[in-house]
Design an enzyme around this catalytic site. Structure first.
Site, PDB file in Angstrom:
ATOM      1  N   HIS A   1      29.046 -18.863  16.409  1.00 51.45           N
ATOM      2  CA  HIS A   1      29.306 -20.294  16.356  1.00 51.45           C
ATOM      3  C   HIS A   1      28.002 -21.063  16.513  1.00 51.45           C
ATOM      4  O   HIS A   1      27.339 -20.970  17.545  1.00 51.45           O
ATOM      5  CB  HIS A   1      30.267 -20.691  17.480  1.00 51.45           C
ATOM      6  CG  HIS A   1      31.683 -20.294  17.227  1.00 51.45           C
ATOM      7  ND1 HIS A   1      32.574 -20.000  18.245  1.00 51.45           N
ATOM      8  CD2 HIS A   1      32.373 -20.146  16.068  1.00 51.45           C
ATOM      9  CE1 HIS A   1      33.751 -19.694  17.712  1.00 51.45           C
ATOM     10  NE2 HIS A   1      33.651 -19.770  16.405  1.00 51.45           N
TER      11      HIS A   1
ATOM     12  N   TYR B   1      26.856 -19.315  21.793  1.00 47.86           N
ATOM     13  CA  TYR B   1      27.013 -18.058  22.549  1.00 47.86           C
ATOM     14  C   TYR B   1      28.293 -17.279  22.246  1.00 47.86           C
ATOM     15  O   TYR B   1      28.870 -16.674  23.136  1.00 47.86           O
ATOM     16  CB  TYR B   1      26.940 -18.303  24.067  1.00 47.86           C
ATOM     17  CG  TYR B   1      26.061 -19.440  24.501  1.00 47.86           C
ATOM     18  CD1 TYR B   1      24.700 -19.458  24.151  1.00 47.86           C
ATOM     19  CD2 TYR B   1      26.547 -20.492  25.249  1.00 47.86           C
ATOM     20  CE1 TYR B   1      23.879 -20.500  24.544  1.00 47.86           C
ATOM     21  CE2 TYR B   1      25.742 -21.540  25.646  1.00 47.86           C
ATOM     22  CZ  TYR B   1      24.396 -21.556  25.283  1.00 47.86           C
ATOM     23  OH  TYR B   1      23.586 -22.590  25.658  1.00 47.86           O
ATOM     24  N   HIS B   2      28.710 -17.222  20.983  1.00 50.01           N
ATOM     25  CA  HIS B   2      29.947 -16.508  20.654  1.00 50.01           C
ATOM     26  C   HIS B   2      29.745 -15.470  19.542  1.00 50.01           C
ATOM     27  O   HIS B   2      30.518 -15.434  18.587  1.00 50.01           O
ATOM     28  CB  HIS B   2      31.030 -17.511  20.228  1.00 50.01           C
ATOM     29  CG  HIS B   2      31.341 -18.536  21.254  1.00 50.01           C
ATOM     30  ND1 HIS B   2      31.846 -19.791  20.946  1.00 50.01           N
ATOM     31  CD2 HIS B   2      31.237 -18.509  22.614  1.00 50.01           C
ATOM     32  CE1 HIS B   2      32.027 -20.486  22.057  1.00 50.01           C
ATOM     33  NE2 HIS B   2      31.657 -19.723  23.086  1.00 50.01           N
ATOM     34  N   PRO B   3      28.767 -14.574  19.645  1.00 51.32           N
ATOM     35  CA  PRO B   3      28.563 -13.593  18.585  1.00 51.32           C
ATOM     36  C   PRO B   3      29.633 -12.500  18.602  1.00 51.32           C
ATOM     37  O   PRO B   3      30.038 -12.027  19.672  1.00 51.32           O
ATOM     38  CB  PRO B   3      27.181 -13.016  18.902  1.00 51.32           C
ATOM     39  CG  PRO B   3      27.058 -13.154  20.391  1.00 51.32           C
ATOM     40  CD  PRO B   3      27.758 -14.439  20.723  1.00 51.32           C
TER      41      PRO B   3
END
Length: 552
Positions: A297, A470-472
């Protein structure tokens, strides 16, 4: 030799769940390896400490950087990832979001049995203890405490009211019947303390279950493969770098996240042969999808002053910063109990979409660049995040050195749709900020500023300032047999090898519409039943999620 039934590599969100659930059987012997240390810092416990943890490479943050991003003016982006017990749940913003029901129905339609919304809802509920009690959407007795936003700040209430005035829906529960709209967030905070996966799942069993062994400062360097089966791991522990090998009679479970799970597999000779040979590693098992399919994201931030209305700045300026810390450390009281992020929204950037594709986070501070730039004024910032990027990246090795950081290539904004959605999101937020509900407290727009008006200006600002939120996910994705780029099957078993599973956000085939910590915990909850051979929880077909889904 050190022998266990299961070896869990990584004590992050998924690893803590597995350590707890697998050791419920006293006959099962588990080793939990963590490259970092314990989560015993006040900064971890104190919700207001998140900002310092996210911006600093160190004991609790791997502090990675991406490779230069071509569509972001060639910038290398800061990539915080949690280190130590709890992983990223020990440094994140503590927002509890599951994503949209259709995200999981999409997984089911891809042939992934057991991963539709009806299948996963019972696992979300099993993990959760919602403040005030459960209902048809929420659990009441799970380890993960979820609280409700409690701040009375006019910044949050004004933001939600302004969204309604701008013509958008409102919702009281982003994880309930309707995701779309403006409303309060639910938080992984309990009695003013961060309630990480470690606090929820690991700490309650430490010293209580002799069948659980934990090892900190233990960096896994290789999965040991013999005759097509994972039989153990090599790891190095402590400052002296003492080498160990531990053996797993049942399975090795890799839980090191979207950046490091593919790295661990690749260091073990599992991956794309071309990638492995490029760094001089032998090919133990060819699996070309390892490290591919990276999704994340991307986020931009708009900020306004609130002259006369206090924000996080008022509690952190000058001597107040020290007083806030002392008050929290000695009495557990004061602004340190807050994450300063209690309101948000899920919106559609165009009306023909079947679910929201934008997420907003309203932060009670003027902050840019992950908070590395904090303006010394009271104000608020609205994060705009595109939820379903079309752009895809990869994670690879820079060398055969197991201590080297991975190479992260996100390829952000390589899709026209990704650029359009962020651009429209910025316009939508400006319109919300202009509504009457915020007028009494809203001052000047500081970022991007009044000079950024045209589409070309907004696009240039996005290229100049956009950052990860921070949403890998996706780098060891689930798939069906015959899918040459899938890494694990729908039981999270690595294709072509015995005794090896990946359990974390890297297995998500597509990025869910929201923050990823709650879904990662759900994945591990379901994986624990699959691994232990227990019956999976029965699907919960009703209720539907959201009026947009019911009408489809």
């Amino acid at each position: 030799m050190d022998r266990y039934d299961y070896i869990i590599v990584g004590a992050g969100s998924a690893g803590c769940v597995l350590a707890n659930r697998l050791t419920e059987d006293p006959a099962v012997k588990v080793l939990l390896l963590e490259a970092g240390g314990k989560d015993n810092s006040m900064l971890v416990r104190m919700p207001a400490g998140a900002g310092a943890l996210l911006t600093t490479k160190g004991a609790y943050n791997w502090g990675f950087w991406t490779e230069p991003e071509a569509q972001l003016d060639g910038r290398k982006l800061w990539w915080p990832r949690g280190k130590g017990w709890g992983g990223s749940s020990s440094i994140n913003g503590m927002i509890y979001i599951r994503g949209h029901a259709r995200d999981y129905d999409q997984w089911g339609q891809m042939g992934l049995r057991g991963w539709s919304y009806a299948d996963v809802l019972p696992y979300f509920k099993r993990s959760e203890s919602l403040e005030g009690g459960g209902d048809q959407y929420h659990g009441a007795e799970g380890p993960l405490h979820v609280s409700k936003a409690a701040s009375k700040s006019p910044i949050y209430s004004g933001f939600i009211q302004a969204g309604v005035q701008a013509g958008y829906k409102s919702t009281s529960d982003f994880n309930g019947f309707q995701q779309e709209g403006f409303g309060p967030y639910q938080l992984t905070i309990r009695d003013g303390k961060r309630w990480s996966a470690s606090a929820a799942y690991l700490h309650p069993i430490l010293g209580q279950r002799p069948n659980l062994t934990t090892a900190i400062d233990a960096r896994t360097t290789r999965i040991v493969i013999e005759k097509g089966r994972a039989v153990g791991v090599d790891y190095v522990q402590g400052k002296g770098g003492v080498k160990h090998t531990a053996y797993a009679d049942a399975e090795v479970l890799v839980c090191t996240g979207a950046a490091q799970s593919p790295q661990v597999l690749q260091l073990s000779g599992i991956g794309d042969p071309e990638d492995l040979r490029a760094v001089g590693l032998p090919v133990v098992h060819a699996l070309p999808g390892v490290g591919k399919n990276l999704q994340d994201h991307l986020d931009v931030t708009l900020s306004w002053e609130t002259p006369g209305t206090p924000s996080a700045y008022s509690s952190s300026a000058g001597i107040n910063r020290l007083l806030t810390g002392l008050n929290y450390a000695t009495r557990g009281k004061g602004p340190g109990r807050q994450n300063f992020l209690e309101a948000g929204a899920f919106l559609k950037s165009r009306p023909d979409l079947d679910r929201p594709d934008l997420q907003l986070h309203c932060v009670m501070a003027i902050m840019q660049d992950h908070g590395k730039l904090l303006v010394k004024k009271d104000g608020f910032t609205v994060h705009v995040c595109q939820l379903r990027p079309e752009s895809r990246g990869s994670v690879g090795l820079t060398s055969a050195d197991p201590f080297a950081d991975p190479s992260i290539r996100c390829n952000y904004l390589t899709s026209d749709e990704d650029r359009r959605a962020l651009r429209e999101g910025a316009k939508m937020v400006r319109d919300v900020a202009a509504q009457a509900a915020l007028q009494p407290i809203r001052g000047a727009e500081l970022f991007p500023g009044p000079s950024v008006v045209s589409d070309a200006d907004i696009d240039a600002w996005i290229r100049r300032t956009a950052e990860t939120i921070y949403h890998p996910v996706g780098t060891c994705r689930m798939g069906v047999a015959g899918d040459g780029m899938a890494v694990v099957d729908d039981k999270l078993k690595v294709f072509g090898l015995e005794g090896l599973r990946v359990v974390d956000a890297s297995v998500m085939p597509t990025l869910v519409g929201g923050n990823t910590n709650a879904p990662t915990i759900m994945i591990a909850e379901r994986a624990a039943d699959l691994i232990a051979g227990r019956p999976v929880l029965a699907p919960q077909d009703a209720p539907v999620f959201g009026d947009e889904r019911a009408a489809a």
